[in-house]
Enzyme design. Structure first.
Site, PDB file in Angstrom:
ATOM      1  CB  SER A   7       0.658  -3.238   6.164  1.00 55.74           C
ATOM      2  OG  SER A   7      -0.648  -2.839   5.811  1.00 55.74           O
ATOM      3  CG  HIS A  32       0.583  -3.249  10.578  1.00 52.09           C
ATOM      4  ND1 HIS A  32       0.813  -2.669  11.819  1.00 52.09           N
ATOM      5  CD2 HIS A  32      -0.040  -2.299   9.844  1.00 52.09           C
ATOM      6  CE1 HIS A  32       0.352  -1.433  11.818  1.00 52.09           C
ATOM      7  NE2 HIS A  32      -0.179  -1.172  10.633  1.00 52.09           N
ATOM      8  CG  ASP A  34      -3.016  -0.832   8.223  1.00 56.96           C
ATOM      9  OD1 ASP A  34      -2.599  -0.224   9.219  1.00 56.96           O
ATOM     10  OD2 ASP A  34      -2.279  -1.270   7.324  1.00 56.96           O
ATOM     11  CG  MET A  36      -8.054   2.267   7.633  1.00 53.18           C
ATOM     12  SD  MET A  36      -7.465   2.901   6.072  1.00 53.18           S
ATOM     13  CE  MET A  36      -5.754   2.330   6.115  1.00 53.18           C
ATOM     14  CG  HIS A  65      -2.487   1.107  12.744  1.00 49.59           C
ATOM     15  ND1 HIS A  65      -1.831   1.584  11.620  1.00 49.59           N
ATOM     16  CD2 HIS A  65      -2.826   2.200  13.471  1.00 49.59           C
ATOM     17  CE1 HIS A  65      -1.793   2.907  11.671  1.00 49.59           C
ATOM     18  NE2 HIS A  65      -2.386   3.309  12.772  1.00 49.59           N
ATOM     19  CG  MET A  67      -5.429   4.179  11.352  1.00 45.48           C
ATOM     20  SD  MET A  67      -4.740   3.771   9.740  1.00 45.48           S
ATOM     21  CE  MET A  67      -4.765   1.992   9.856  1.00 45.48           C
ATOM     22  CG  MET A 136       0.822   6.940  11.821  1.00 47.53           C
ATOM     23  SD  MET A 136       0.682   5.269  11.194  1.00 47.53           S
ATOM     24  CE  MET A 136       0.481   5.504   9.432  1.00 47.53           C
ATOM     25  N   GLY A 141      -4.289   6.171   6.215  1.00 51.57           N
ATOM     26  CA  GLY A 141      -5.481   6.051   5.365  1.00 51.57           C
ATOM     27  C   GLY A 141      -5.242   5.223   4.113  1.00 51.57           C
ATOM     28  CG  PHE A 142      -5.182   6.227   1.140  1.00 58.44           C
ATOM     29  CD1 PHE A 142      -6.287   5.619   0.545  1.00 58.44           C
ATOM     30  CD2 PHE A 142      -5.343   7.454   1.754  1.00 58.44           C
ATOM     31  CE1 PHE A 142      -7.524   6.247   0.545  1.00 58.44           C
ATOM     32  CE2 PHE A 142      -6.580   8.099   1.762  1.00 58.44           C
ATOM     33  CZ  PHE A 142      -7.672   7.492   1.151  1.00 58.44           C
ATOM     34  N   GLY A 143      -2.247   2.831   1.579  1.00 57.74           N
ATOM     35  CA  GLY A 143      -0.947   2.220   1.380  1.00 57.74           C
ATOM     36  C   GLY A 143      -0.194   2.940   0.267  1.00 57.74           C
ATOM     37  CG  ASP A 174       2.014   1.843   9.476  1.00 55.05           C
ATOM     38  OD1 ASP A 174       2.238   1.526   8.297  1.00 55.05           O
ATOM     39  OD2 ASP A 174       0.894   1.749  10.023  1.00 55.05           O
ATOM     40  N   GLY A 175       4.535   3.267   7.226  1.00 54.56           N
ATOM     41  CA  GLY A 175       4.252   4.136   6.096  1.00 54.56           C
ATOM     42  C   GLY A 175       5.475   4.399   5.231  1.00 54.56           C
ATOM     43  N   GLY A 176       5.408   3.937   3.996  1.00 55.65           N
ATOM     44  CA  GLY A 176       6.500   4.222   3.056  1.00 55.65           C
ATOM     45  C   GLY A 176       7.794   3.502   3.363  1.00 55.65           C
ATOM     46  N   GLY A 196       3.751  -2.445   3.705  1.00 55.11           N
ATOM     47  CA  GLY A 196       2.635  -2.996   2.937  1.00 55.11           C
ATOM     48  C   GLY A 196       3.004  -3.166   1.488  1.00 55.11           C
TER      49      GLY A 196
END
Ligand code: DX5
Ligand code: ZN
Length: 224
Positions: A7, A32, A34, A36, A65, A67, A136, A141-143, A174-176, A196
């Site tokens: 990301s 990827h 993002d 927003m 993606h 958002m 998700m 909203g945030f990396g 996606d995420g963490g 990311g």
């Protein structure tokens, strides 16, 4: 097949082309992106002009993606700018079936995304018209947020549903996603791994990508 999708949210935006090239040298096969809007999520990022520039900097598929509220309004612009895959949030689409068909009608792969609080069951009527489902594993909203382990069961559920009903969608997470969580998501059935912070946060993106893919491959071998 497992694919790593770095990301760019955590990349150095002044050197995006170089950052993506390094990640690709490390084995990343999807980029990827993002998007927003400050409404659907409490953050703002980029729009079609950056996608257009990225398109010239890499041959890898661009996974956009969205958002954003009212994604239908922008889908043609993103495809025109060079997006290959477009995903929209179930929570942002009033007419999800229509939106997914709109993406496909523009020639991009269509994905649907669910937030951590959204059950996978809410997708049952669209699973036959999507190319991928994005689960998700943080609130968007945030990396660099902490992985939410309670989302793993949805990847498993989507993998068994696909087998039961003979669908073809791929499962993205996606995420963490990082060295300490990548094994769990792969064992749960995720195939497209967005990362990311773990790729661009610190150190060398090439080396980071290689390590993540190695850990993912090891988890595949252990999968039962
Ligand atoms: C979050 C974005 C993610 C984010 C992931 O809203 O959708 O793609 O960049 O970042 P990490 O891998 O740092 O959690
Ligand atoms: Zn994302």
């Amino acid at each position: 097949m497992i694919e790593l999708a770095p990301s760019i949210l955590s990349a150095d935006f002044a050197h995006l082309g170089d950052q993506v090239r390094l990640a690709a040298e490390g084995g990343a096969t999807v980029v990827h992106v993002d998007i927003m809007d400050g409404h659907f999520v409490p953050n703002l990022t980029i729009g079609p002009p950056v996608v257009k520039s990225l398109r010239k900097a890499t041959e890898l598929p661009l996974d956009c993606h969205l958002m954003i509220e009212n994604p239908d309004q922008f889908i043609p612009d993103f495809v025109e700018a060079g997006a290959d895959w477009i995903s929209v949030h179930q929570e942002a689409c009033r007419h999800l079936n229509r939106t997914l068909h709109l993406i496909r009608s523009h020639g991009a792969l269509a994905g649907v995304v669910i937030n951590p609080a959204t059950p996978a069951d809410t997708l049952s009527e669209v699973l036959d018209i999507v190319d991928y489902v994005l689960v998700m594993s943080v609130n968007p909203g945030f990396g660099a947020q902490k992985f939410i382990p309670g989302t793993l069961h949805k990847m498993k559920q989507l993998a068994s549903l696909r087998q039961e009903r003979g669908y073809n969608y791929r499962i993205e997470v996606d995420g963490g996603v990082a060295l300490d969580t990548i094994g769990d998501v792969v064992r749960a059935g995720a195939e497209i791994l967005v990362a990311g912070n773990a790729v661009f946060g610190s150190g060398d993106p090439k080396n980071n990508a290689q390590k993540l893919l190695k850990a993912a491959a090891e988890a595949t071998l252990l999968k039962v």
